[in-house]
Write a protein that holds these residues in place. Structure first.
Motif, PDB file in Angstrom:
ATOM      1  N   ALA A  21      35.279  52.308  38.422  1.00 53.71           N
ATOM      2  CA  ALA A  21      34.312  52.301  39.525  1.00 53.71           C
ATOM      3  C   ALA A  21      33.750  50.901  39.743  1.00 53.71           C
ATOM      4  CB  ALA A  21      33.186  53.298  39.246  1.00 53.71           C
ATOM      5  N   VAL A  22      33.443  50.211  38.664  1.00 49.66           N
ATOM      6  CA  VAL A  22      32.950  48.835  38.775  1.00 49.66           C
ATOM      7  C   VAL A  22      34.031  47.944  39.381  1.00 49.66           C
ATOM      8  CG1 VAL A  22      32.218  46.812  37.457  1.00 49.66           C
ATOM      9  CG2 VAL A  22      31.281  49.061  36.904  1.00 49.66           C
ATOM     10  N   GLN A  23      35.266  48.095  38.913  1.00 48.04           N
ATOM     11  CA  GLN A  23      36.365  47.271  39.429  1.00 48.04           C
ATOM     12  C   GLN A  23      36.552  47.481  40.928  1.00 48.04           C
ATOM     13  OE1 GLN A  23      40.147  48.086  37.652  1.00 48.04           O
ATOM     14  NE2 GLN A  23      41.171  46.421  38.719  1.00 48.04           N
ATOM     15  N   ARG A  24      36.466  48.720  41.399  1.00 49.59           N
ATOM     16  CA  ARG A  24      36.620  48.984  42.831  1.00 49.59           C
ATOM     17  C   ARG A  24      35.457  48.431  43.644  1.00 49.59           C
ATOM     18  NH1 ARG A  24      38.326  53.986  40.743  1.00 49.59           N
ATOM     19  NH2 ARG A  24      36.291  54.890  41.218  1.00 49.59           N
ATOM     20  N   ALA A  25      34.266  48.376  43.065  1.00 47.88           N
ATOM     21  CA  ALA A  25      33.088  47.906  43.792  1.00 47.88           C
ATOM     22  C   ALA A  25      33.034  46.383  43.904  1.00 47.88           C
ATOM     23  CB  ALA A  25      31.816  48.414  43.118  1.00 47.88           C
ATOM     24  N   PHE A  31      33.161  39.762  44.935  1.00 49.93           N
ATOM     25  CA  PHE A  31      33.701  39.238  43.673  1.00 49.93           C
ATOM     26  C   PHE A  31      35.183  39.578  43.603  1.00 49.93           C
ATOM     27  CE2 PHE A  31      29.213  40.176  42.877  1.00 49.93           C
ATOM     28  CZ  PHE A  31      28.776  38.927  42.462  1.00 49.93           C
ATOM     29  N   GLU A  32      36.018  38.591  43.908  1.00 56.32           N
ATOM     30  CA  GLU A  32      37.471  38.779  43.958  1.00 56.32           C
ATOM     31  C   GLU A  32      38.119  38.294  42.667  1.00 56.32           C
ATOM     32  OE1 GLU A  32      38.934  40.267  46.494  1.00 56.32           O
ATOM     33  OE2 GLU A  32      37.167  40.320  47.793  1.00 56.32           O
ATOM     34  N   GLY A  33      39.345  38.744  42.447  1.00 53.95           N
ATOM     35  CA  GLY A  33      40.156  38.210  41.357  1.00 53.95           C
ATOM     36  C   GLY A  33      39.957  38.877  40.010  1.00 53.95           C
ATOM     37  N   ILE A  34      39.251  39.998  39.950  1.00 54.03           N
ATOM     38  CA  ILE A  34      39.065  40.689  38.676  1.00 54.03           C
ATOM     39  C   ILE A  34      40.143  41.766  38.573  1.00 54.03           C
ATOM     40  CG2 ILE A  34      37.493  42.050  37.247  1.00 54.03           C
ATOM     41  CD1 ILE A  34      36.603  39.134  37.783  1.00 54.03           C
TER      42      ILE A  34
END
Length: 82
Positions: A21-25, A31-34
């Protein structure tokens, strides 16, 4: 007084819906590139007395029996420098 840190994380093979969920948000927030996010727990223990092998063994036992669910979680015990 010494500080011992116990970091608890889901095992790599266990699905992490909170991390996902954090990654999708993140991109929506700019915040790109994660590539991946895993969420865990951190316990900071202020230990009275010396942190010797016996104290670390007791803390390891505490982490294994109480702080982490070792079926689905791994943990690391480390002493923080003052």
């Amino acid at each position: 007084m010494a500080r011992v840190v116990v970091d608890v994380m889901l095992k790599p093979e266990i699905l992490d819906p909170q991390g996902q969920a954090v990654q999708r948000a993140l991109p929506r927030l700019g915040f790109e590139g994660i590539a991946d996010v895993r969420q865990g727990k951190r316990f900071e223990l202020d230990v009275e007395g010396p942190v010797d092998e016996a104290a670390l063994a007791r803390i390891h036992e505490m982490a294994e029996t109480f702080l982490a669910n070792t079926v689905i979680e791994d943990f690391v015990v480390k002493v923080e420098e003052a």
